[in-house]
Design a protein around this motif. Structure first.
Motif, PDB file in Angstrom:
ATOM      1  N   ASP A 191       0.860  -1.173   0.000  1.00 27.80           N
ATOM      2  CA  ASP A 191       0.000   0.000   0.000  1.00 27.80           C
ATOM      3  C   ASP A 191       0.898   1.225   0.000  1.00 27.80           C
ATOM      4  O   ASP A 191       1.659   1.452   0.952  1.00 27.80           O
ATOM      5  N   ALA A 192       0.840   2.034  -1.063  1.00 27.07           N
ATOM      6  CA  ALA A 192       1.734   3.186  -1.189  1.00 27.07           C
ATOM      7  C   ALA A 192       1.509   4.215  -0.095  1.00 27.07           C
ATOM      8  O   ALA A 192       2.370   5.063   0.162  1.00 27.07           O
ATOM      9  N   SER A 193       0.356   4.153   0.583  1.00 27.01           N
ATOM     10  CA  SER A 193       0.079   5.123   1.638  1.00 27.01           C
ATOM     11  C   SER A 193       0.731   4.762   2.966  1.00 27.01           C
ATOM     12  O   SER A 193       0.677   5.525   3.923  1.00 27.01           O
ATOM     13  N   ILE A 194       1.351   3.578   3.033  1.00 30.19           N
ATOM     14  CA  ILE A 194       1.978   3.129   4.278  1.00 30.19           C
ATOM     15  C   ILE A 194       3.494   3.077   4.093  1.00 30.19           C
ATOM     16  O   ILE A 194       4.016   2.281   3.304  1.00 30.19           O
ATOM     17  N   PHE A 195       4.236   3.931   4.815  1.00 26.23           N
ATOM     18  CA  PHE A 195       5.696   3.935   4.727  1.00 26.23           C
ATOM     19  C   PHE A 195       6.259   2.879   5.675  1.00 26.23           C
ATOM     20  O   PHE A 195       5.920   2.828   6.854  1.00 26.23           O
ATOM     21  N   GLU A 196       7.127   2.041   5.141  1.00 25.83           N
ATOM     22  CA  GLU A 196       7.722   0.980   5.947  1.00 25.83           C
ATOM     23  C   GLU A 196       9.174   1.299   6.276  1.00 25.83           C
ATOM     24  O   GLU A 196       9.530   1.484   7.434  1.00 25.83           O
ATOM     25  N   TYR A 197      10.061   1.404   5.244  1.00 23.89           N
ATOM     26  CA  TYR A 197      11.468   1.718   5.478  1.00 23.89           C
ATOM     27  C   TYR A 197      12.112   2.062   4.143  1.00 23.89           C
ATOM     28  O   TYR A 197      11.508   1.917   3.076  1.00 23.89           O
ATOM     29  N   VAL A 198      13.366   2.530   4.227  1.00 23.41           N
ATOM     30  CA  VAL A 198      14.158   2.854   3.037  1.00 23.41           C
ATOM     31  C   VAL A 198      15.246   1.799   2.893  1.00 23.41           C
ATOM     32  O   VAL A 198      15.925   1.459   3.869  1.00 23.41           O
ATOM     33  N   ALA A 199      15.403   1.282   1.667  1.00 25.11           N
ATOM     34  CA  ALA A 199      16.387   0.228   1.413  1.00 25.11           C
ATOM     35  C   ALA A 199      17.211   0.596   0.188  1.00 25.11           C
ATOM     36  O   ALA A 199      16.784   1.399  -0.648  1.00 25.11           O
ATOM     37  N   PRO A 200      18.424   0.033   0.063  1.00 31.19           N
ATOM     38  CA  PRO A 200      19.256   0.293  -1.129  1.00 31.19           C
ATOM     39  C   PRO A 200      18.531  -0.148  -2.390  1.00 31.19           C
ATOM     40  O   PRO A 200      17.818  -1.166  -2.408  1.00 31.19           O
ATOM     41  N   LEU A 201      18.697   0.615  -3.440  1.00 33.18           N
ATOM     42  CA  LEU A 201      18.067   0.303  -4.718  1.00 33.18           C
ATOM     43  C   LEU A 201      18.832  -0.816  -5.404  1.00 33.18           C
ATOM     44  O   LEU A 201      20.058  -0.752  -5.534  1.00 33.18           O
ATOM     45  N   ARG A 202      18.106  -1.842  -5.830  1.00 29.33           N
ATOM     46  CA  ARG A 202      18.730  -2.985  -6.488  1.00 29.33           C
ATOM     47  C   ARG A 202      18.312  -3.022  -7.937  1.00 29.33           C
ATOM     48  O   ARG A 202      17.258  -2.498  -8.321  1.00 29.33           O
ATOM     49  N   GLY A 203      19.139  -3.648  -8.726  1.00 33.74           N
ATOM     50  CA  GLY A 203      18.848  -3.758 -10.149  1.00 33.74           C
ATOM     51  C   GLY A 203      17.597  -4.559 -10.412  1.00 33.74           C
ATOM     52  O   GLY A 203      17.360  -5.584  -9.764  1.00 33.74           O
ATOM     53  N   GLY A 204      16.779  -4.103 -11.349  1.00 30.48           N
ATOM     54  CA  GLY A 204      15.562  -4.815 -11.703  1.00 30.48           C
ATOM     55  C   GLY A 204      14.349  -4.424 -10.896  1.00 30.48           C
ATOM     56  O   GLY A 204      13.238  -4.883 -11.179  1.00 30.48           O
ATOM     57  N   GLU A 205      14.524  -3.588  -9.851  1.00 27.63           N
ATOM     58  CA  GLU A 205      13.397  -3.164  -9.032  1.00 27.63           C
ATOM     59  C   GLU A 205      12.992  -1.733  -9.382  1.00 27.63           C
ATOM     60  O   GLU A 205      13.069  -0.806  -8.577  1.00 27.63           O
ATOM     61  N   THR A 206      12.604  -1.553 -10.597  1.00 23.99           N
ATOM     62  CA  THR A 206      12.299  -0.205 -11.099  1.00 23.99           C
ATOM     63  C   THR A 206      10.882   0.229 -10.758  1.00 23.99           C
ATOM     64  O   THR A 206      10.516   1.368 -11.025  1.00 23.99           O
ATOM     65  N   ASN A 207      10.070  -0.683 -10.178  1.00 27.51           N
ATOM     66  CA  ASN A 207       8.688  -0.320  -9.892  1.00 27.51           C
ATOM     67  C   ASN A 207       8.535   0.345  -8.527  1.00 27.51           C
ATOM     68  O   ASN A 207       7.436   0.734  -8.143  1.00 27.51           O
ATOM     69  N   ARG A 208       9.609   0.457  -7.773  1.00 29.03           N
ATOM     70  CA  ARG A 208       9.521   1.086  -6.471  1.00 29.03           C
ATOM     71  C   ARG A 208       9.787   2.587  -6.581  1.00 29.03           C
ATOM     72  O   ARG A 208      10.426   3.069  -7.505  1.00 29.03           O
ATOM     73  N   ARG A 209       9.311   3.322  -5.544  1.00 21.76           N
ATOM     74  CA  ARG A 209       9.547   4.763  -5.515  1.00 21.76           C
ATOM     75  C   ARG A 209      10.993   5.044  -5.068  1.00 21.76           C
ATOM     76  O   ARG A 209      11.494   4.381  -4.142  1.00 21.76           O
ATOM     77  N   ILE A 210      11.594   6.013  -5.696  1.00 25.50           N
ATOM     78  CA  ILE A 210      12.983   6.367  -5.375  1.00 25.50           C
ATOM     79  C   ILE A 210      13.000   7.334  -4.193  1.00 25.50           C
ATOM     80  O   ILE A 210      12.236   8.299  -4.143  1.00 25.50           O
ATOM     81  N   ALA A 211      13.877   7.044  -3.229  1.00 25.56           N
ATOM     82  CA  ALA A 211      14.067   7.948  -2.082  1.00 25.56           C
ATOM     83  C   ALA A 211      15.137   8.978  -2.466  1.00 25.56           C
ATOM     84  O   ALA A 211      16.328   8.808  -2.167  1.00 25.56           O
ATOM     85  N   TRP A 212      14.691  10.048  -3.158  1.00 24.13           N
ATOM     86  CA  TRP A 212      15.649  11.020  -3.696  1.00 24.13           C
ATOM     87  C   TRP A 212      16.440  11.723  -2.597  1.00 24.13           C
ATOM     88  O   TRP A 212      17.652  11.968  -2.746  1.00 24.13           O
ATOM     89  N   LYS A 213      15.809  12.084  -1.505  1.00 23.32           N
ATOM     90  CA  LYS A 213      16.528  12.795  -0.441  1.00 23.32           C
ATOM     91  C   LYS A 213      17.623  11.919   0.157  1.00 23.32           C
ATOM     92  O   LYS A 213      18.737  12.390   0.445  1.00 23.32           O
ATOM     93  N   ARG A 214      17.314  10.648   0.383  1.00 21.35           N
ATOM     94  CA  ARG A 214      18.329   9.735   0.936  1.00 21.35           C
ATOM     95  C   ARG A 214      19.448   9.537  -0.077  1.00 21.35           C
ATOM     96  O   ARG A 214      20.631   9.490   0.304  1.00 21.35           O
ATOM     97  N   TRP A 215      19.129   9.481  -1.343  1.00 15.48           N
ATOM     98  CA  TRP A 215      20.147   9.298  -2.388  1.00 15.48           C
ATOM     99  C   TRP A 215      21.078  10.505  -2.422  1.00 15.48           C
ATOM    100  O   TRP A 215      22.310  10.366  -2.469  1.00 15.48           O
ATOM    101  N   ALA A 216      20.459  11.708  -2.325  1.00 11.04           N
ATOM    102  CA  ALA A 216      21.287  12.913  -2.363  1.00 11.04           C
ATOM    103  C   ALA A 216      22.139  13.054  -1.115  1.00 11.04           C
ATOM    104  O   ALA A 216      23.286  13.532  -1.166  1.00 11.04           O
TER     105      ALA A 216
END
Length: 404
Positions: A191-216
């Protein structure tokens, strides 16, 4: 073992023994024999009673241990005298039951040496519920009818479950809300309305939302992992208020309603769409969100009794989309009536689904009330389910009625 003394027979025996005993010394050996005869006869009779109990054997047979609704159980009771002498008078009691009642029946035990008895019954299980079948008691009495010995035996208990029908998978369209509660999505979907945690982006998982602030901030590609919704997508309410006083028709309506409820529950559980199952006038129910949880609820279905006179207000309370299954006539005005509640709920902008399973003799009147409600809800732009099933074609009628 239970031993019962018959007071009247014992009093008569003691009186005769006392009178005969007064002649013990009046006629020599013959009078002594007459005086001793009654006590000796009593002892022989009691010994015969005990031996009769010892040499009587029985066996029961059942055609099935898991009868389905509408099935007939073939029951047989076999008994035999395994002794070399006739048995004392006796009888076997067994239950020939129906739902919520036990009809007692008895059959005499075998008398002659080697004699057998056989009692056969075809016991029909037409309704959902608990059935008790089999031997309930064995009883013997002595030849003088002074003493009776009996032992209660445990008959076999059968649980007959509601009939389940395979519904169209599209029946899940009865539930509609948002997030993980949307139709055709289950508790395993994120459910996109429920935040669980932030994890490293892995190859092939392009359907997830990007945590831009954490990346920056860290320079490491990151993604947001959403939680899973476990709230109910459908509130399924079974009205447990009693309907018709006519027992066969009442049971037919109750069985059809329970079949509808558990068929819907099973289909939603297969697709892992959460359902809040509420019984009667309760405010809260049981969350059924998997086939395992469905089986747990289904196992207790034989204990559901339509005796809760509280109004099922949970079906008319805003929240998850509600489906009310009732055996009541929609036109009935005894106490809080469904017709008025439905009208008031529509006026407030909330529309529950309703499936009415009235007794056959009230089906036509219920259909007329449903048609009147359909006209009013159409005028308000409502499009929910409002259907009537009378059970004329059995539970399979639900396949056509429960089509969104």
């Amino acid at each position: 073992m239970r031993v019962r003394i018959k007071p009247a027979a014992l009093a008569a025996f003691l009186t005769v023994s006392f009178i005969v005993g007064t002649f013990a010394d009046l006629a020599g050996p013959l009078s002594a024999f007459v005086a001793v005869f009654p006590p000796a006869l009593a002892l022989v009779s009691w010994a015969h009673l005990v031996l009769s109990w010892r040499y009587f054997s029985f066996h029961q047979e059942f055609s099935t241990d898991h009868p389905q609704k509408g099935e007939t159980v073939r029951y047989a009771l076999h008994g035999i005298n395994e002794g070399f002498f006739p048995l004392a008078p006796g009888e076997c009691g067994f239950s020939r039951p129906g739902p919520r009642e036990v009809i007692a029946a008895r059959v005499a035990t075998p008398a002659a040496p080697g004699e057998e008895i056989a009692r056969r019954e075809d016991i029909h299980c037409p309704w959902r519920g608990t059935y008790v079948i089999g031997l309930t008691e064995i009883r013997f009495r002595d030849a003088l009818s002074m003493v009776e010995i009996a032992e209660a035996t445990e008959p076999r208990t059968f649980y007959v479950y509601p009939e389940l029908v395979s519904l169209d998978p599209a029946v899940t369209a009865l539930a509609h809300s948002s997030g993980g509660d949307r139709p055709a999505s289950g508790i395993t979907d994120e459910d996109a309305s429920i935040f669980e945690y932030v994890a490293p982006l892995r190859g092939g998982e392009t359907n997830r939302r990007i945590a831009w602030k954490r990346w920056a901030a860290t320079g490491t590609p990151a993604q947001i992992v959403s939680g899973r919704s476990s709230s109910a997508a459908l509130r399924l309410v079974l009205d447990l208020r009693p309907c018709s006083p006519h027992r066969p028709e009442r049971l037919q309506a109750e069985d059809l309603a329970t079949s509808a409820v558990f068929s819907v529950l099973r289909e939603f559980a297969r697709q892992e769409i959460p359902v809040e199952f509420i019984l009667g006038g309760d405010d809260r129910g049981i969350l059924v969100d998997s086939e395992e949880s469905f089986l747990m609820v289904f196992d207790s279905s034989t204990n559901i009794i339509f005796s809760d006179r509280r109004f099922p207000a949970a079906a008319f309370t805003p929240g998850p989309q509600a489906l009310l299954v009732t055996t009541r006539n929609l036109a009935e005005s005894d106490g809080p009536d469904l017709f008025s509640y439905y009208e008031e709920t529509l006026a407030r902008g909330w529309e529950p689904h309703i499936l009415a399973c009235p007794p056959p003799r009230e089906a036509e009147e219920t259909r007329r009330a449903a048609e009147a409600l359909t006209e009013r809800r159409t005028a308000l732009g409502a499009q929910g389910l409002l259907a009537v099933a009378s059970g004329d074609n059995g539970a399979k009628e639900l396949v056509h009625v429960l089509k969104p």
